[in-house]
Design a protein around this motif. Structure first.
Motif, PDB file in Angstrom:
ATOM      1  N   HIS A 136      90.728  -4.696   7.681  1.00  0.00           N
ATOM      2  CA  HIS A 136      91.910  -5.102   6.928  1.00  0.00           C
ATOM      3  C   HIS A 136      93.146  -5.228   7.812  1.00  0.00           C
ATOM      4  CE1 HIS A 136      90.460  -5.628   2.950  1.00  0.00           C
ATOM      5  NE2 HIS A 136      89.826  -4.466   2.962  1.00  0.00           N
ATOM      6  N   LYS A 137      93.162  -4.463   8.904  1.00  0.00           N
ATOM      7  CA  LYS A 137      94.286  -4.568   9.816  1.00  0.00           C
ATOM      8  C   LYS A 137      94.427  -5.991  10.330  1.00  0.00           C
ATOM      9  CE  LYS A 137      95.944  -0.640  12.351  1.00  0.00           C
ATOM     10  NZ  LYS A 137      95.720   0.311  13.415  1.00  0.00           N
TER      11      LYS A 137
ATOM     12  N   GLY B  76      99.267  -5.781   4.652  1.00  0.00           N
ATOM     13  CA  GLY B  76      98.575  -5.099   3.561  1.00  0.00           C
ATOM     14  C   GLY B  76      98.235  -5.998   2.385  1.00  0.00           C
ATOM     15  N   PHE B  77      98.595  -7.287   2.475  1.00  0.00           N
ATOM     16  CA  PHE B  77      98.272  -8.190   1.373  1.00  0.00           C
ATOM     17  C   PHE B  77      96.922  -8.832   1.629  1.00  0.00           C
ATOM     18  CE2 PHE B  77     102.918  -8.109   1.671  1.00  0.00           C
ATOM     19  CZ  PHE B  77     103.181  -7.516   0.448  1.00  0.00           C
ATOM     20  N   ILE B  78      96.031  -8.720   0.644  1.00  0.00           N
ATOM     21  CA  ILE B  78      94.681  -9.200   0.893  1.00  0.00           C
ATOM     22  C   ILE B  78      94.568 -10.680   0.553  1.00  0.00           C
ATOM     23  CG2 ILE B  78      93.558  -6.992   0.606  1.00  0.00           C
ATOM     24  CD1 ILE B  78      92.841  -7.770  -2.205  1.00  0.00           C
TER      25      ILE B  78
ATOM     26  N   PHE C  41      99.462  -5.427  -9.045  1.00  0.00           N
ATOM     27  CA  PHE C  41      99.646  -6.070  -7.744  1.00  0.00           C
ATOM     28  C   PHE C  41      99.153  -5.154  -6.620  1.00  0.00           C
ATOM     29  CE2 PHE C  41     101.977  -7.348  -3.963  1.00  0.00           C
ATOM     30  CZ  PHE C  41     101.778  -8.723  -3.977  1.00  0.00           C
TER      31      PHE C  41
ATOM     32  N   ARG D 181      95.253  -4.912  -6.889  1.00  0.00           N
ATOM     33  CA  ARG D 181      94.370  -6.071  -6.722  1.00  0.00           C
ATOM     34  C   ARG D 181      94.793  -7.029  -5.608  1.00  0.00           C
ATOM     35  NH1 ARG D 181      90.593  -3.380  -8.917  1.00  0.00           N
ATOM     36  NH2 ARG D 181      90.728  -3.076 -11.159  1.00  0.00           N
ATOM     37  N   LYS D 182      96.027  -6.901  -5.163  1.00  0.00           N
ATOM     38  CA  LYS D 182      96.501  -7.875  -4.176  1.00  0.00           C
ATOM     39  C   LYS D 182      96.811  -7.247  -2.812  1.00  0.00           C
ATOM     40  CE  LYS D 182      96.031 -11.469  -6.488  1.00  0.00           C
ATOM     41  NZ  LYS D 182      95.147 -12.542  -6.036  1.00  0.00           N
ATOM     42  N   THR D 183      96.774  -5.923  -2.736  1.00  0.00           N
ATOM     43  CA  THR D 183      96.998  -5.294  -1.429  1.00  0.00           C
ATOM     44  C   THR D 183      95.773  -4.460  -1.063  1.00  0.00           C
ATOM     45  OG1 THR D 183      97.896  -3.191  -2.169  1.00  0.00           O
ATOM     46  CG2 THR D 183      99.439  -5.029  -2.051  1.00  0.00           C
ATOM     47  N   VAL D 184      95.718  -4.056   0.204  1.00  0.00           N
ATOM     48  CA  VAL D 184      94.571  -3.283   0.658  1.00  0.00           C
ATOM     49  C   VAL D 184      94.495  -1.917  -0.026  1.00  0.00           C
ATOM     50  CG1 VAL D 184      94.353  -4.365   2.907  1.00  0.00           C
ATOM     51  CG2 VAL D 184      95.890  -2.432   2.625  1.00  0.00           C
ATOM     52  N   TRP D 185      95.629  -1.463  -0.583  1.00  0.00           N
ATOM     53  CA  TRP D 185      95.617  -0.128  -1.208  1.00  0.00           C
ATOM     54  C   TRP D 185      94.584  -0.042  -2.304  1.00  0.00           C
ATOM     55  CZ3 TRP D 185      97.935   3.979   0.804  1.00  0.00           C
ATOM     56  CH2 TRP D 185      98.914   3.758   1.787  1.00  0.00           C
TER      57      TRP D 185
ATOM     58  N   TYR E 261      91.273   0.403  -0.762  1.00  0.00           N
ATOM     59  CA  TYR E 261      91.185   1.732  -0.154  1.00  0.00           C
ATOM     60  C   TYR E 261      91.021   2.817  -1.223  1.00  0.00           C
ATOM     61  CZ  TYR E 261      92.595  -0.173   4.401  1.00  0.00           C
ATOM     62  OH  TYR E 261      92.646  -0.861   5.583  1.00  0.00           O
TER      63      TYR E 261
END
Lengths: 502, 367
Positions: free
Chosen positions: A358-359, A365-367, B218, B221-225, B228
């Motif tokens: 992911h880095k 941090g936005f996928i 958001f 669903r839209k960030t790696v958090w 994780y």
């Protein structure tokens, strides 16, 4: 025990194994992991129920229904993980379930402590039995287990890896006690991965392989090399001929080392060792299970913290290693236990493949679903992962495909060193050869690979160099023509005396 | 031939389409609960003349329920993330109480700070409380249940003691914002207006809920958090080996839970223009409503996958039930019983083992 068989769903763990212990002998059960040792002993001690075959104890048929039942009938077991009540006193642990009671049902503590003391003194130990078990070191705890078993008038004492957490002095003490018991007429079944200890104490050896009986041997008449041969399924005569051949360490011509370990070690797991892994080579770690090969590999990734030594990548010292640091420095790790340490069962194939990168693919941090789908589809195709879709939760895939997903995860991170601990365990032949082919291609492209497998043939087939581990230490490094199953076996059996240690 | 296969196929279609089924179930459950509510309050009447529906009254009621549900929804959003990491946050009710009472104490100060500062201060308390929980769970490795139980107990005490910070007040007093007094500070009115007012015909707090839901969605669903969080809940060791800082992830979700709880506390105070430490701290078991809502919404306690939509529905279900019982004038005890029954039913329907046995009965009958 006669013609013992045991089947688990999908696996035949034991088929038609005979086993016999005489009073007053120490009998070792040997075999590689998965050979069926534990299954056999668990049937004997009543943990598993008997399926087919029969057990005869003192001429009478014997069918233990539970460990408690087996104990009552004279078969006690001492396990690797000592099973005692840690916060109770030594005396309580020895007498548990058999506490002397008075008329009102209250425990007679004085009598209990006196009996416990007698039991410990029989083993030649004079300790304060009223203190809690947790105050004593592991070796003493082991003795307490034995004292309990002996005090219950056991006829057969099963010891599963009793020495794995003991140091040399403690092992000596334990063996003295075991010899005493033997002389008193107790039959002792002994399981260990330490070959030397087998010969120190054993009278007879039963060897199992893949759930089948290989044979029963007098220890005095079975050389170490023959034993290793039997365990691995090789002709001992064939091995014998090569026993004299001296294995030498040699340097492979090639690139400079990518990773260098100096004096790397972890107390209780693996003794300090030096090891270099070069870019573009497959370095095999050979050794029996419990030899420290997995522990050594885990140190390289920071999965376990080293207690000594340093690791340098490209000549740069890494300092305190953690998985995150390792990944940032281009190291990938496919752990031995795929289910508990490898896959994220609830996440999809796509999410599993993309988890370590992911880095790179999620700036800020936005996928990006599009990027993830692209990567996942690429590796599903490249590694021939069979799944209905990349959105399938990975827990629904077969073992081989789960392994390939983990491989894909690390390939996607484009590591410079990939550590593969038993990547071929429990997967079918087709998947195995695919994993091997992938390793070959990757090393050709300049990746360094640290490869561990229980199957010696695989190590020999795939490795450019082989480091041999035994008893938690690295004992030799082989390269070129020396990479040969028989040479490796002779090095393991020879305890390093015949190989030039590196 | 066709006749034979059809009945076996029917339950299969209905019971085994996991994804769609899971998403729809909480929604359907909410509709059922709303229907029960409507019938009990005679908004829907069925008689010889047919069905008559009092739309206006029904809509009004739904608005009231929605307003009452707001604090629970806010906390349920964050709780969903916490539970997805295999954790639980029992302290949300206590944190809400601390935040609510703190806001009242600050507002009633002789020279109150500006309103935004007060709100930020209360939210900050929530963040700190959450970080505290997170550190206990992630770094000190205390079981989440126990770690957050500490703050649940302590927080209630703090909320009760806080009013004594104001001179002249005795322990555990009700702090009332004197809205109707013309001489009182206009800040009270502004504060309550923010929580209770309306904009474009909808209560302000609906916009707040929409905002929090959107932010949570958001992040999830839209960030790696989001990935994780699911990874840590599903297999912490494996995610560590993928370079995921699982401790950070945990601190983050507990901190988020703290903010949401603090926000909910502000709404609770604004709602009645007073902060009764005793009620907030002791009687309202908000955390239980929140946790039950998340369960009903289909997020598993075993960690991993979670459903924010489900939690939204779940929170609404819990509040609708309570409203129905209260509006019918029944004893509070019935509300508790109704909640329990609903949770049991929904969990049974969600249990794969239970569904399999039901499907089995269908197939056996048809065979």
């Amino acid at each position: 025990m006669k013609s013992i068989s045991k089947t688990f769903p999908g696996v035949r763990a034991l088929s038609n194994v005979d086993f016999c212990v005489k009073p007053g002998e120490v009998h070792s059960v040997m075999g590689e992991n998965g050979a069926g040792k534990s299954t056999l002993l668990k049937i004997l001690t009543g943990v598993y129920s008997l399926e087919t075959g029969k057990i005869v104890l003192d001429g009478k048929p014997f069918k233990p229904t539970s460990p408690v039942d087996a104990q009552a009938k004279g078969i006690s077991a001492i396990h690797q993980e000592v099973s005692l009540l840690p916060y109770q006193s030594v005396a309580e642990n020895i007498m548990i379930g058999r506490q002397p009671k008075n008329f009102f049902g209250a425990i007679r503590w004085g009598e209990l402590n006196r009996l416990a003391n007698i039991a410990m003194q029989r083993l030649g130990l004079n300790i304060d039995v009223t203190r809690s078990i947790s105050d004593y070191p592991v070796a003493i705890r082991q003795m307490v287990s034995i004292a309990r078993a002996v005090d219950m008038k056991c006829k057969i004492l099963v010891m599963d890896e009793p020495t794995s957490s003991l140091d040399e002095g403690e092992v000596k003490e334990l063996f003295a006690v075991v010899r005493n018991l033997r002389d008193e007429g107790v039959g002792i079944v002994f399981v260990t991965h330490f070959l030397d200890q087998v010969y120190q104490i054993t009278d007879r050896i039963t060897v199992l392989r893949n759930g089948e009986l290989v044979g029963m041997f007098e220890a005095a008449q079975l050389p170490k090399l023959g034993l290793v041969g039997h365990m691995l399924g090789k002709n001992p005569d064939e091995v014998q001929a090569l026993f004299v051949q001296k294995a030498e360490s040699a340097h492979v011509e090639g690139s400079k080392p990518f990773v260098e370990a100096r004096g790397l070690g972890r107390v209780g797991a693996v003794k300090p060792f030096d090891l270099e892994i070069r870019s573009g080579e497959v370095l095999g770690l050979a050794g029996l299970l419990g030899s420290g090969r997995t522990e050594a590999a885990r140190l390289f990734f920071g999965a376990d913290k080293p207690t000594s030594g340093t690791i340098a990548v490209d000549g740069k010292n890494l300092g305190r290693l953690s998985p995150k640091v390792a990944i940032d420095n281009g190291i990938g790790f496919s752990p031995e236990d795929r289910r508990t340490e490898g896959i994220i069962p609830d996440l999809s194939v796509r999410e599993n493949i993309c988890l370590a990168i992911h880095k790179k693919i999620s700036p800020g941090g936005f996928i990006s679903l599009k990027k993830q789908v692209e990567i996942a589809e690429k590796y599903v195709k490249a590694l021939n992962i069979s799944t209905p879709s990349i959105e399938q939760p990975v827990k629904n895939l077969s073992g081989g495909n789960q392994q390939k997903v983990i491989l894909a995860r690390w390939l996607a991170s484009q590591p410079k060193l990939l550590i593969l601990d038993e990547p071929t365990r429990g997967i079918d032949v087709g998947a195995k050869s695919e994993v091997e082919t992938a390793m070959k291609d990757l090393s050709k492209d300049g990746m360094a690979i640290l490869f561990i497998s229980s199957e010696l043939e695989e190590v020999v087939r795939s490795s450019h160099r082989v480091a041999v581990m035994k008893d938690r230490a690295k004992i030799a490094e082989l390269s070129g023509d020396q990479i040969d199953e028989q040479v490796i076996m002779s090095v393991i059996a020879g305890g390093g005396q015949h190989a030039q240690t590196n | 031939m066709r006749k034979q296969t059809k009945p076996t196929a029917a339950p299969r279609l209905f019971l085994h389409k996991e994804g769609l089924y899971k998403a729809l179930l909480p929604f359907v459950a909410l509709l059922v609960v709303i229907l029960i509510c409507a019938f009990s309050m005679h908004f829907i009447v069925i008689n010889s003349k047919g069905i008559s529906v009092k739309w206006a009254a029904l809509l009004d009621t739904l608005l009231v329920i929605g307003r009452q549900a707001t604090p629970v929804i806010l906390m349920a959003m964050a709780m969903t993330l916490v539970i997805a990491t295999k954790g639980i946050d029992l302290s949300v009710g206590a944190v809400a109480a601390i935040s609510g009472v703190t806001s009242a104490v600050l507002l009633l100060a002789p020279k109150p700070l500006p309103l935004p500062a007060i709100i930020m201060f209360c939210l900050g308390i929530g963040v700190l409380a959450g970080i505290w929980n997170g550190i206990l769970v992630a770094y000190l490795r205390i079981q989440p249940f126990i770690a957050t139980l500490i703050l649940m107990v302590a927080g209630r005490g703090i909320a009760q003691l806080l009013p004594t910070c104001k001179p002249g007040e005795t322990e555990g007093a009700i702090l009332t914002l004197p809205l109707n007094n013309p001489h009182s500070n206009p800040i009270f009115g502004q504060f309550c207006e923010l929580g209770n007012g309306a904009f474009l015909g909808l209560p302000n707090r609906f916009y707040l809920v929409a905002l929090v839901c959107a932010v949570t969605w958001f992040i999830a669903r839209k960030t790696v958090w989001g990935t994780y969080i699911e990874a840590v809940g599903s297999n912490e060791t494996a995610s560590k080996y993928c370079g995921v800082n699982s401790s950070m992830v945990k601190v983050f979700v507990y901190a988020f839970s703290g903010v949401c709880a603090a926000l909910a506390g502000l709404l609770l105070t604004a709602q009645v223009a007073s902060a009764d430490a005793n009620t907030m701290a002791l009687r309202d078991h908000n955390e239980l409503d929140v946790i039950l809502g998340v369960i009903v919404g289909g997020t598993a306690f075993s960690g991993g996958k979670f459903s924010l939509f489900g939690s939204l529905m779940g929170a609404l279900i819990m509040r609708t039930l309570i409203f129905t019982v209260q509006a019918a004038g029944l004893n509070w005890g019935y509300a508790l019983a109704m909640r329990a029954i609903t949770v049991v039913i929904v969990c049974l329907i969600q249990s794969p083992a239970f569904r399999a046995s039901v499907a089995n009965i269908f197939t056996r009958r048809s065979a």
